[in-house]
Design an enzyme around this catalytic site. Structure first.
Site, PDB file in Angstrom:
ATOM      1  N   SER A 140      45.749  -7.860  54.337  1.00  0.00           N
ATOM      2  CA  SER A 140      45.372  -7.330  55.711  1.00  0.00           C
ATOM      3  C   SER A 140      44.929  -8.541  56.718  1.00  0.00           C
ATOM      4  O   SER A 140      44.686  -8.153  57.930  1.00  0.00           O
ATOM      5  CB  SER A 140      44.246  -6.343  55.655  1.00  0.00           C
ATOM      6  OG  SER A 140      44.783  -5.173  55.306  1.00  0.00           O
ATOM      7  N   SER A 193      46.125  -4.402  57.623  1.00  0.00           N
ATOM      8  CA  SER A 193      45.443  -3.417  58.393  1.00  0.00           C
ATOM      9  C   SER A 193      44.756  -3.959  59.320  1.00  0.00           C
ATOM     10  O   SER A 193      44.247  -3.416  60.552  1.00  0.00           O
ATOM     11  CB  SER A 193      44.461  -2.711  57.569  1.00  0.00           C
ATOM     12  OG  SER A 193      43.417  -3.515  57.176  1.00  0.00           O
ATOM     13  N   LYS A 214      36.990  -6.491  63.911  1.00  0.00           N
ATOM     14  CA  LYS A 214      37.609  -5.467  63.292  1.00  0.00           C
ATOM     15  C   LYS A 214      36.780  -4.066  63.369  1.00  0.00           C
ATOM     16  O   LYS A 214      35.511  -4.346  63.083  1.00  0.00           O
ATOM     17  CB  LYS A 214      38.058  -5.740  61.891  1.00  0.00           C
ATOM     18  CG  LYS A 214      39.186  -4.693  61.471  1.00  0.00           C
ATOM     19  CD  LYS A 214      39.503  -5.399  60.317  1.00  0.00           C
ATOM     20  CE  LYS A 214      40.423  -4.294  59.193  1.00  0.00           C
ATOM     21  NZ  LYS A 214      40.949  -4.824  58.040  1.00  0.00           N
TER      22      LYS A 214
HETATM   23  N1  GLN Z   1      48.583  -2.883  52.607  1.00  0.00           N
HETATM   24  C1  GLN Z   1      47.817  -3.358  51.564  1.00  0.00           C
HETATM   25  C2  GLN Z   1      47.142  -1.770  51.346  1.00  0.00           C
HETATM   26  O1  GLN Z   1      47.577  -0.906  52.070  1.00  0.00           O
HETATM   27  C3  GLN Z   1      46.434  -4.122  52.010  1.00  0.00           C
HETATM   28  C4  GLN Z   1      45.475  -3.548  52.917  1.00  0.00           C
HETATM   29  C5  GLN Z   1      44.349  -4.539  52.986  1.00  0.00           C
HETATM   30  O2  GLN Z   1      44.345  -5.607  52.680  1.00  0.00           O
HETATM   31  N2  GLN Z   1      43.402  -3.841  53.513  1.00  0.00           N
HETATM   32  O3  GLN Z   1      46.545  -1.719  50.645  1.00  0.00           O
END
Ligand code: GLN
Length: 492
Positions: A178, A154, A79
Site C-alpha cells: 500500500s 490503499s 494517511k
Molecule cells: N492490496 C493489498 C490488500 O488489499 C495490500 C493493502 C495494503 O498494503 N494495506 O490487502
C-alpha cells in the site's frame, strides 16, 4: 512566490531557515492549492486549515527563536489511518466516520515534535484493504496523471496528494504493497521499511504481522527526511525494534552503485499479467543502474506462485481478529434502534463495514475456524516461512532484488476487477511483507498512455539507508522523479 509547491523538502527546509518564505506563506500556499484542485483529485478526507495555520505560526516562531529542526514549518498530509488527537480518523470507513481519537499516533506525535505542519488527513481504501482507494466510504480518489484512473491503494490519497502537489510529502502504510503500489501508479518514491522499524502505535490495525508505516514523496531524498522523523523504537509498540536508526539523509550517497549486485528473479519477469510497457521501463531502469556500475544477477525465487494465496489467508485472518473490536458498543458506528445485543452487533457491523472488508472478515474467520485452522492458517504460516527463506537465500548472493512494483499501470476508476484479479495485482509487493523486508518504489518512466511505471527494489533487513541511497543516486542520474502531472503544474 507562486511555485513553492515545486520545491523539494531540502529546498523547503533551507528556504524556511533562510527566511526566504515563512511557514505561514507555505502553508497558505498549499491550503489554496487544496481548495482549488482537490475538488478534482479528492485526496483529502479532512483538511485541518485552522490547526495548520496555528502550527505554521508556531513553526515560524521556533525558526526565529533558533529552536527549529530541519523540518520545522514543512507541511505534511497523514494517511487517515494514523490517529490524530482532536481530528477525525476514519480509516476510510463508515465505521469510524465519527471517530475522534483521544491521542496521537507515535508517527503523528513525532511529526509534531519535529515541527511538521499537518495539512489534513488523506483518503485510503477502507481499513487499508484494497489496491485502488475505491473501497473508501468517502469515494474514489483520482490519479493526478489521468483523473479517470485510480491512484492505487490503499494509500491512494497520500500518493494523489503528493503527485498533484497538494502536499510536499505524506505518510503511508504498507501491509501488502500500500505504499509501493500507489507510489508506482502516481510516479512517486515510497519506502516500506522493515517490519518493526516504524512505530505502529496509533496506526489502525489491518494485519498486525504485516502492517508497517513509511514515507511517500517525490524523491528518495524527500523520503529520507521523513524517515528521519518516523523511524525508531517506541516503548508503546512492542513490535517496534530496539535498534539504532540511521541518519537517512546523511547516508544518501553512502552505498556504492559500483559493484552493487542486483538480483533479477526469473519468475518475476515471466508473470502472465505483466504489462509489456511496465516490463520494458523496468528493464531500461535496470540497464541504467548497470551503466552506473551495478551488476545484474539472475536469481530464483521459487515460491512466487505461493505469494497470493498465502497473503490472502494470513492478512484476512489477522484482519478478522483485529476488526472484531468494532462492535458498535465502545466507539464507532452504531445501528439505530437495535432489538437486542445480537441485533446491535450484527447490524452495526453489516451497516458500518463495506463489501471488501466484509469479504475479508468472512475469509479470515473461515480460515481460523476450528475445522479449517490447520488446513489453511497453519499451512499458510509454514509457506510464509518458506517464502522468507527463499529471500534470505537470495540475499546470500545479491545486495538488492529488483522487481516491478505492480504488473500494470493504474487501472481505470470503476474498472470493477473481480476480487481475484485485484488480488493478483499484488503479486510483486506482498511477499516483502510476509518476509518483513524493506522495499522501495522509484518512478522509472511511463507507459503508452502516459501513466507512471515503478521499479521496486527489495533489500535485506534494516537496509532502508541502502535502498534510499541507490534510488537517490539513480535519481541524480535521471529525471523521471522530476516529471509532474499536468494538474500539478497549475497554480492556485
Ligand atoms: N492490496 C493489498 C490488500 O488489499 C495490500 C493493502 C495494503 O498494503 N494495506 O490487502
Amino acid at each position: 512566490m507562486t511555485d513553492l509547491h515545486r520545491l523539494s523538502i531540502r529546498e523547503l527546509s533551507e528556504g524556511l531557515a533562510g527566511a526566504k518564505f515563512s511557514s505561514r506563506e507555505l502553508t497558505e500556499h498549499y491550503l489554496k492549492r487544496i481548495a482549488k484542485l482537490d475538488t478534482q483529485v479528492k485526496s483529502y478526507v479532512t483538511v485541518t486549515a485552522e490547526q495548520a495555520l496555528a502550527q505554521a505560526d508556531a513553526a515560524d516562531a521556533a525558526i526565529k527563536a533558533g529552536t527549529a529542526t530541519a523540518l520545522t514549518g514543512v507541511p505534511i498530509a497523514h494517511k487517515d489511518i494514523f490517529c490524530t488527537q482532536g481530528i477525525k480518523t476514519t480509516a476510510g470507513s463508515k465505521m469510524l466516520d465519527n471517530f475522534i481519537s483521544p491521542y496521537d499516533a507515535t508517527v503523528v506525535a513525532k511529526g509534531k515534535a519535529a515541527g511538521l505542519v499537518t495539512l489534513g488527513k488523506v483518503n485510503m481504501d477502507e481499513f487499508a484493504m484494497g489496491s485502488t482507494s475505491e473501497n473508501s466510504f468517502y469515494g474514489a480518489t483520482a490519479n493526478p496523471w489521468n483523473l479517470g484512473h485510480v491512484p492505487g491503494g490503499s494509500s491512494g490519497g497520500s500518493a494523489a496528494a503528493v503527485a498533484a502537489d497538494l502536499a510536499p510529502f505524506a505518510t503511508g502504510t504498507d501491509t501488502g504493497g500500500s505504499i509501493r503500489q500507489p507510489a508506482s501508479f502516481c510516479g512517486l518514491t515510497g519506502l516500506k521499511p522493515s517490519y518493526g522499524r516504524v512505530s505502529r502505535f496509533g496506526m489502525i490495525a489491518y494485519a498486525s504481522s504485516l502492517d508497517q508505516g513509511g514515507p511517500m514523496a517525490r524523491s528518495a531524498e524527500d523520503c529520507a527526511y521523513l524517515m528521519n522523523v518516523m523511524a525508531g523504537h517506541d516503548a508503546k509498540d512492542s513490535t517496534s525494534v530496539e535498534k539504532d536508526v540511521d541518519d537517512y539523509v546523511a547516508n544518501l550517497n553512502g552505498t556504492a552503485i559500483q559493484g552493487l549486485r542486483i538480483g533479477i528473479p526469473k519468475q518475476y519477469f515471466n508473470v502472465a499479467g505483466l504489462d509489456a510497457d511496465v516490463k520494458a521501463r523496468v528493464e531500461e531502469s535496470l540497464k541504467k543502474l548497470e551503466e552506473m556500475g551495478a551488476t545484474l544477477v539472475e536469481i530464483d525465487l521459487n515460491m512466487t506462485e505461493a505469494y497470493v494465496p498465502t497473503y490472502y489467508l494470513i492478512a484476512p485472518a489477522e484482519a478478522s481478529s483485529n476488526l472484531s473490536r468494532y462492535d458498535g458498543v465502545r466507539y464507532g458506528y452504531r445501528a439505530e434502534s437495535p432489538v437486542d445485543l445480537m441485533d446491535l452487533y450484527k447490524r452495526s457491523r453489516s451497516e458500518g463495514f463495506g463489501a471488501e472488508v466484509q469479504r475479508r472478515i468472512l475469509i479470515g474467520t473461515y480460515a481460523l475456524s476450528a475445522g479449517y485452522y490447520d488446513a489453511y492458517y497453519v499451512k499458510a504460516q509454514k509457506v510464509r516461512r518458506l517464502i522468507q527463506q527463499d529471500f534470505l537465500k537470495a540475499f546470500e548472493s545479491v545486495d538488492v532484488i529488483a522487481a516491478p512494483a505492480a504488473p500494470t499501470t493504474a487501472y481505470k476508476i470503476g474498472a470493477n476487477l473481480s476480487p481475484v484479479e485485484m488480488y493478483l495485482g499484488d503479486i510483486y509487493t506482498i511477499a516483502v511483507n510476509l518476509a518483513g523486508l524493506p522495499a522501495i518504489n522509484a518512478p522509472v518512466g511511463f507507459d503508452k498512455d502516459n501513466l507512471p511505471v515503478g521499479l521496486q527494489l527489495i533489500g535485506n533487513y534494516w537496509s532502508e539507508s541502502q535502498l534510499l541511497s541507490v534510488v537517490h543516486q539513480y535519481q541524480q542520474a535521471t529525471d523521471w522523479h522530476t516529471k509532474r502531472a499536468a494538474i500539478a503544474e497549475e497554480n492556485a
